[in-house]
Each structure stands twice: as structure tokens, then as C-alpha cells.
Design a protein around this motif. Sequence first.
Motif, PDB file in Angstrom:
ATOM      1  N   ASN A   1     -31.962 -76.590  13.637  1.00  0.00           N
ATOM      2  CA  ASN A   1     -32.291 -77.876  13.029  1.00  0.00           C
ATOM      3  C   ASN A   1     -32.097 -79.010  14.032  1.00  0.00           C
ATOM      4  O   ASN A   1     -32.938 -79.895  14.146  1.00  0.00           O
ATOM      5  CB  ASN A   1     -31.415 -78.091  11.786  1.00  0.00           C
ATOM      6  CG  ASN A   1     -31.649 -79.428  11.138  1.00  0.00           C
ATOM      7  OD1 ASN A   1     -32.770 -79.817  10.873  1.00  0.00           O
ATOM      8  ND2 ASN A   1     -30.564 -80.134  10.880  1.00  0.00           N
ATOM      9  N   SER A   2     -31.011 -78.976  14.788  1.00  0.00           N
ATOM     10  CA  SER A   2     -30.758 -80.013  15.797  1.00  0.00           C
ATOM     11  C   SER A   2     -31.813 -80.004  16.895  1.00  0.00           C
ATOM     12  O   SER A   2     -32.246 -81.058  17.352  1.00  0.00           O
ATOM     13  CB  SER A   2     -29.371 -79.821  16.417  1.00  0.00           C
ATOM     14  OG  SER A   2     -28.369 -79.968  15.456  1.00  0.00           O
TER      15      SER A   2
ATOM     16  N   ASN B   1     -35.029 -81.554  15.366  1.00  0.00           N
ATOM     17  CA  ASN B   1     -34.875 -82.996  15.136  1.00  0.00           C
ATOM     18  C   ASN B   1     -34.898 -83.781  16.443  1.00  0.00           C
ATOM     19  O   ASN B   1     -35.544 -84.824  16.537  1.00  0.00           O
ATOM     20  CB  ASN B   1     -33.594 -83.294  14.367  1.00  0.00           C
ATOM     21  CG  ASN B   1     -33.726 -82.981  12.907  1.00  0.00           C
ATOM     22  OD1 ASN B   1     -34.825 -82.916  12.373  1.00  0.00           O
ATOM     23  ND2 ASN B   1     -32.601 -82.781  12.246  1.00  0.00           N
TER      24      ASN B   1
ATOM     25  N   GLU C   1     -33.164 -80.515   5.859  1.00  0.00           N
ATOM     26  CA  GLU C   1     -32.447 -81.755   5.508  1.00  0.00           C
ATOM     27  C   GLU C   1     -32.049 -81.780   4.031  1.00  0.00           C
ATOM     28  O   GLU C   1     -30.918 -82.168   3.721  1.00  0.00           O
ATOM     29  CB  GLU C   1     -33.278 -82.985   5.877  1.00  0.00           C
ATOM     30  CG  GLU C   1     -33.357 -83.246   7.369  1.00  0.00           C
ATOM     31  CD  GLU C   1     -32.003 -83.469   8.028  1.00  0.00           C
ATOM     32  OE1 GLU C   1     -31.124 -84.130   7.422  1.00  0.00           O
ATOM     33  OE2 GLU C   1     -31.822 -82.984   9.156  1.00  0.00           O
TER      34      GLU C   1
ATOM     35  N   SER D   1     -36.413 -76.580   9.366  1.00  0.00           N
ATOM     36  CA  SER D   1     -36.380 -77.998   9.743  1.00  0.00           C
ATOM     37  C   SER D   1     -37.785 -78.528   9.972  1.00  0.00           C
ATOM     38  O   SER D   1     -38.112 -79.638   9.543  1.00  0.00           O
ATOM     39  CB  SER D   1     -35.538 -78.186  11.003  1.00  0.00           C
ATOM     40  OG  SER D   1     -35.486 -79.532  11.367  1.00  0.00           O
TER      41      SER D   1
ATOM     42  N   GLN E   1     -37.832 -86.518  17.417  1.00  0.00           N
ATOM     43  CA  GLN E   1     -37.491 -87.916  17.661  1.00  0.00           C
ATOM     44  C   GLN E   1     -37.955 -88.371  19.038  1.00  0.00           C
ATOM     45  O   GLN E   1     -38.549 -89.435  19.180  1.00  0.00           O
ATOM     46  CB  GLN E   1     -35.978 -88.122  17.539  1.00  0.00           C
ATOM     47  CG  GLN E   1     -35.475 -88.080  16.121  1.00  0.00           C
ATOM     48  CD  GLN E   1     -33.961 -88.164  16.061  1.00  0.00           C
ATOM     49  OE1 GLN E   1     -33.273 -88.153  17.078  1.00  0.00           O
ATOM     50  NE2 GLN E   1     -33.430 -88.227  14.847  1.00  0.00           N
TER      51      GLN E   1
END
Length: 118
Positions: A70-71, A74, A51, A45, A78
Motif C-alpha cells: 500500500n505504501s 501511494n 484505504e 491499494s 503521489q
Amino acid sequence: MLAMFFWAFVVGGLICVVGQLLFDVVKFPPAYAMSFLVVVGSVLSGLGLYEPLIDFAGAGATIPIMSFGNSLVNGAMQESQEHGIIGVLTGMFEVTSSGISAAIVFGFLGALLFNPKG
């Protein structure tokens, strides 16, 4: 649509094969194998490679444990754009808190309903 199901099955299956090889060949305990797959998902990621894998494989890439890494990445990225270095920590927990909470609740209910070994 059939191709989408096929590739989700293949990619998800390959991720599971990697996990099984970690158990059987490398002799990783389950916690190490799970942690390794989360780290691999995080690194992919961070490099921007996860993605496109999700776009290609759909649920085959979002269901396995690598998606948790990945979460985490991310969410951290953000929130770091909005809140700086504190956002890195809060972003990881904000995005993944519902999944962690569900795992705790369902694990507790499973332990109440069934006879756990160990």
C-alpha cells in the motif's frame, strides 16, 4: 474503543492466517509468501480498497506486510502526479526508505548480537 481493538485484531489475524496458509497449504517459501502479500496489498491499494480497510481496522491493516505494498503504491501515485513517470520510481523509494533502512540496520544489529543460523 474496544470495538476498534477487536477489529484490528481480527483483520490483522486474518492477514496472518492467509500468510500461514501460504506456508502450510500452498508450500510457499517465506520469500514467496511475503512477496505475494506485498503484491496483494499493492493491488488492493491500486483498486482503492486498502484505504477503507485501514479506516476500518487501523493497526490491523497498517502493521502487516500488505501495508508495505500500500505504501509503495501511494508513494508512486503521489509523486507521479507531481513529477510524471520519474515520480513513479522516486515516490516508491521516498515513502518506504525509512522502513527499509530500519530493517537493514536492525537486521545487522540482530546478526551482531545473536548467533544467526544459516
